[in-house]
Scaffold this motif. Sequence first.
Motif, PDB file in Angstrom:
ATOM      1  N   VAL A  23      -0.891  -0.909  -4.061  1.00  0.00           N
ATOM      2  CA  VAL A  23      -1.288  -0.145  -2.871  1.00  0.00           C
ATOM      3  C   VAL A  23      -2.255   0.913  -3.381  1.00  0.00           C
ATOM      4  O   VAL A  23      -1.872   1.757  -4.183  1.00  0.00           O
ATOM      5  N   GLY A  25      -3.759   4.111  -3.360  1.00  0.00           N
ATOM      6  CA  GLY A  25      -3.459   5.405  -2.756  1.00  0.00           C
ATOM      7  C   GLY A  25      -4.676   6.105  -2.186  1.00  0.00           C
ATOM      8  O   GLY A  25      -4.564   6.892  -1.258  1.00  0.00           O
ATOM      9  N   ASP A  28      -7.063   4.909   2.583  1.00  0.00           N
ATOM     10  CA  ASP A  28      -6.199   5.329   3.691  1.00  0.00           C
ATOM     11  C   ASP A  28      -5.651   4.159   4.503  1.00  0.00           C
ATOM     12  O   ASP A  28      -4.499   4.186   4.925  1.00  0.00           O
ATOM     13  N   GLU A  30      -4.827   1.189   3.515  1.00  0.00           N
ATOM     14  CA  GLU A  30      -3.715   0.524   2.832  1.00  0.00           C
ATOM     15  C   GLU A  30      -2.447   1.369   2.918  1.00  0.00           C
ATOM     16  O   GLU A  30      -1.358   0.850   3.139  1.00  0.00           O
ATOM     17  N   VAL A  31      -2.593   2.660   2.752  1.00  0.00           N
ATOM     18  CA  VAL A  31      -1.435   3.561   2.826  1.00  0.00           C
ATOM     19  C   VAL A  31      -0.871   3.566   4.244  1.00  0.00           C
ATOM     20  O   VAL A  31       0.338   3.487   4.440  1.00  0.00           O
ATOM     21  N   ARG A  32      -1.757   3.635   5.251  1.00  0.00           N
ATOM     22  CA  ARG A  32      -1.297   3.611   6.653  1.00  0.00           C
ATOM     23  C   ARG A  32      -0.579   2.308   6.977  1.00  0.00           C
ATOM     24  O   ARG A  32       0.450   2.304   7.657  1.00  0.00           O
ATOM     25  N   GLU A  34       1.129   0.278   4.917  1.00  0.00           N
ATOM     26  CA  GLU A  34       2.462   0.281   4.305  1.00  0.00           C
ATOM     27  C   GLU A  34       3.390   1.267   4.994  1.00  0.00           C
ATOM     28  O   GLU A  34       4.567   1.002   5.164  1.00  0.00           O
ATOM     29  N   ALA A  42       2.930   8.407   5.398  1.00  0.00           N
ATOM     30  CA  ALA A  42       1.956   8.059   4.366  1.00  0.00           C
ATOM     31  C   ALA A  42       2.258   8.799   3.066  1.00  0.00           C
ATOM     32  O   ALA A  42       2.099   8.254   1.980  1.00  0.00           O
ATOM     33  N   SER A  43       2.729  10.034   3.182  1.00  0.00           N
ATOM     34  CA  SER A  43       3.042  10.792   1.964  1.00  0.00           C
ATOM     35  C   SER A  43       4.224  10.172   1.216  1.00  0.00           C
ATOM     36  O   SER A  43       4.282  10.218  -0.013  1.00  0.00           O
ATOM     37  N   VAL A  45       4.827   6.979   1.072  1.00  0.00           N
ATOM     38  CA  VAL A  45       4.264   5.808   0.385  1.00  0.00           C
ATOM     39  C   VAL A  45       3.572   6.260  -0.894  1.00  0.00           C
ATOM     40  O   VAL A  45       3.776   5.677  -1.959  1.00  0.00           O
ATOM     41  N   LYS A  46       2.791   7.313  -0.812  1.00  0.00           N
ATOM     42  CA  LYS A  46       2.075   7.810  -1.993  1.00  0.00           C
ATOM     43  C   LYS A  46       3.043   8.323  -3.055  1.00  0.00           C
ATOM     44  O   LYS A  46       2.807   8.182  -4.248  1.00  0.00           O
ATOM     45  N   ASN A  50       2.098   3.106  -6.690  1.00  0.00           N
ATOM     46  CA  ASN A  50       1.132   2.138  -6.201  1.00  0.00           C
ATOM     47  C   ASN A  50       1.580   0.687  -6.316  1.00  0.00           C
ATOM     48  O   ASN A  50       0.856  -0.208  -5.936  1.00  0.00           O
TER      49      ASN A  50
END
Length: 62
Positions: A23, A25, A28, A30-32, A34, A42-43, A45-46, A50
Amino acid sequence: MATKKKASTAKSARGRKQDRARVAGGQDYEVRYEAKKSGRSASAVKKVGNSRKKVERKLTRQ
């Protein structure tokens, strides 16, 4: 005149597989994706990292 062969610019299957295992990071979308898929922020996920497997495993459990 001799014709030069063009080098293939397509990614190999291995390159695509490695790309899908992560993923990005900094990307945006890809993060959204997931975050929406797991129902988390999103935070979150980060914070997990990754690795796509790790993100899916840690965020879908909770």
